[in-house]
Design a protein around this motif. Structure first.
Motif, PDB file in Angstrom:
ATOM      1  N   HIS A   1       0.827  -1.220   0.000  1.00 35.17           N
ATOM      2  CA  HIS A   1       0.000   0.000   0.000  1.00 35.17           C
ATOM      3  C   HIS A   1       0.859   1.267   0.000  1.00 35.17           C
ATOM      4  O   HIS A   1       0.657   2.181   0.793  1.00 35.17           O
ATOM      5  N   THR A   2       1.830   1.284  -0.909  1.00 29.18           N
ATOM      6  CA  THR A   2       2.663   2.465  -1.059  1.00 29.18           C
ATOM      7  C   THR A   2       2.868   2.736  -2.540  1.00 29.18           C
ATOM      8  O   THR A   2       2.420   1.953  -3.398  1.00 29.18           O
ATOM      9  N   LEU A   3       3.502   3.851  -2.861  1.00 28.86           N
ATOM     10  CA  LEU A   3       3.761   4.226  -4.247  1.00 28.86           C
ATOM     11  C   LEU A   3       5.196   3.852  -4.625  1.00 28.86           C
ATOM     12  O   LEU A   3       6.100   3.970  -3.812  1.00 28.86           O
ATOM     13  N   PRO A   4       5.428   3.435  -5.870  1.00 31.03           N
ATOM     14  CA  PRO A   4       6.784   3.035  -6.267  1.00 31.03           C
ATOM     15  C   PRO A   4       7.744   4.197  -6.421  1.00 31.03           C
ATOM     16  O   PRO A   4       8.954   4.017  -6.295  1.00 31.03           O
ATOM     17  N   GLY A   5       7.231   5.394  -6.696  1.00 32.93           N
ATOM     18  CA  GLY A   5       8.101   6.557  -6.830  1.00 32.93           C
ATOM     19  C   GLY A   5       8.816   6.621  -8.168  1.00 32.93           C
ATOM     20  O   GLY A   5       8.729   5.701  -8.987  1.00 32.93           O
TER      21      GLY A   5
END
Length: 222
Positions: free
Chosen positions: A213-217
């Motif tokens: 539940h995070t963004l890859p950036g």
């Protein structure tokens, strides 16, 4: 393994990894893994590197966990293989120019563990850092799950390899996942060296960031 103290000097009672990666998420990432690669072994290993998945914002911490495990997955066939599968190559990993030689035997320093630690000089350096005699007993990396994870974390947190920064620094300093690939394989995969292998790592990273539940950036490729 001796437990390391936290950055503030207090001993860890909870692994930082547990705060960003639960066992159910780990199982989703590696449903067919060799039972040797345990979640608990990973938690135990993180005590040697308390800054791992415990530096920066929650987003960055989750990115680091995803980045590390994506590279681990690529290196080990999703944790199916705990040792190099090409025995014919084993003697290659004894560097005779090292003053300490290869006391465990010329064919003893093949890839093992979660990032396939190899070469006598890496076993020596990792063992020294972890307080283990891996130069004389490299097989410990394939006998003890915590050691198999800890040697991978040693490389991730302390070694730049053919890159310019460690995997840990690449994520916490916002340089991107691509720089973690460079620290492991350099131009063998980056700069057009093997784009299919690079893309496979990136695909895993994106998959694992979704699970966490995070963004890859930015900077995902190299």
């Amino acid at each position: 393994m001796p437990a390391a103290s936290a950055e503030d000097g207090a001993p860890h009672t909870v692994s930082p990894m547990r705060l960003v990666l639960g066992e159910a998420q780990f199982d989703r990432m590696f449903p067919d893994r060799d039972p040797f690669f345990t979640y608990q072994g990973l938690l135990d290993a993180t005590r040697s590197y308390p800054g791992f998945a415990h530096t920066g914002s929650l987003l960055v911490r989750r990115q680091e966990a995803a980045a590390f495990l994506a590279n681990v997955s690529h290196e080990t066939g999703a944790l199916v293989y705990k040792v190099n599968q090409n025995p014919a190559s084993y003697p290659v990993f004894c560097d005779d120019t090292q003053p300490f030689g290869c006391p465990a035997g010329r064919d003893a320093y093949y890839g093992r563990g979660a990032i396939m630690l190899s070469w006598n000089f890496n076993y020596k350096a990792a063992g020294d850092a972890l307080g283990l005699d891996l130069l004389n007993d490299p097989w410990l990396v394939e006998r003890d799950p915590a050691v198999a994870w800890a040697t991978a974390l040693w490389y991730w947190n302390t070694q730049t390899g053919p890159g310019t920064m460690t995997g840990h620094d690449a994520i916490v300093h916002h340089e991107g996942f691509g720089e973690t690939i460079r620290s492991l394989n350099g131009t063998a995969e980056c700069d057009g060296g093997n784009p299919d292998q690079m893309r496979h790592r990136v695909t895993l990273y994106r998959q694992y960031t979704r699970i966490l539940h995070t963004l890859p950036g930015p900077g995902q490729t190299c």
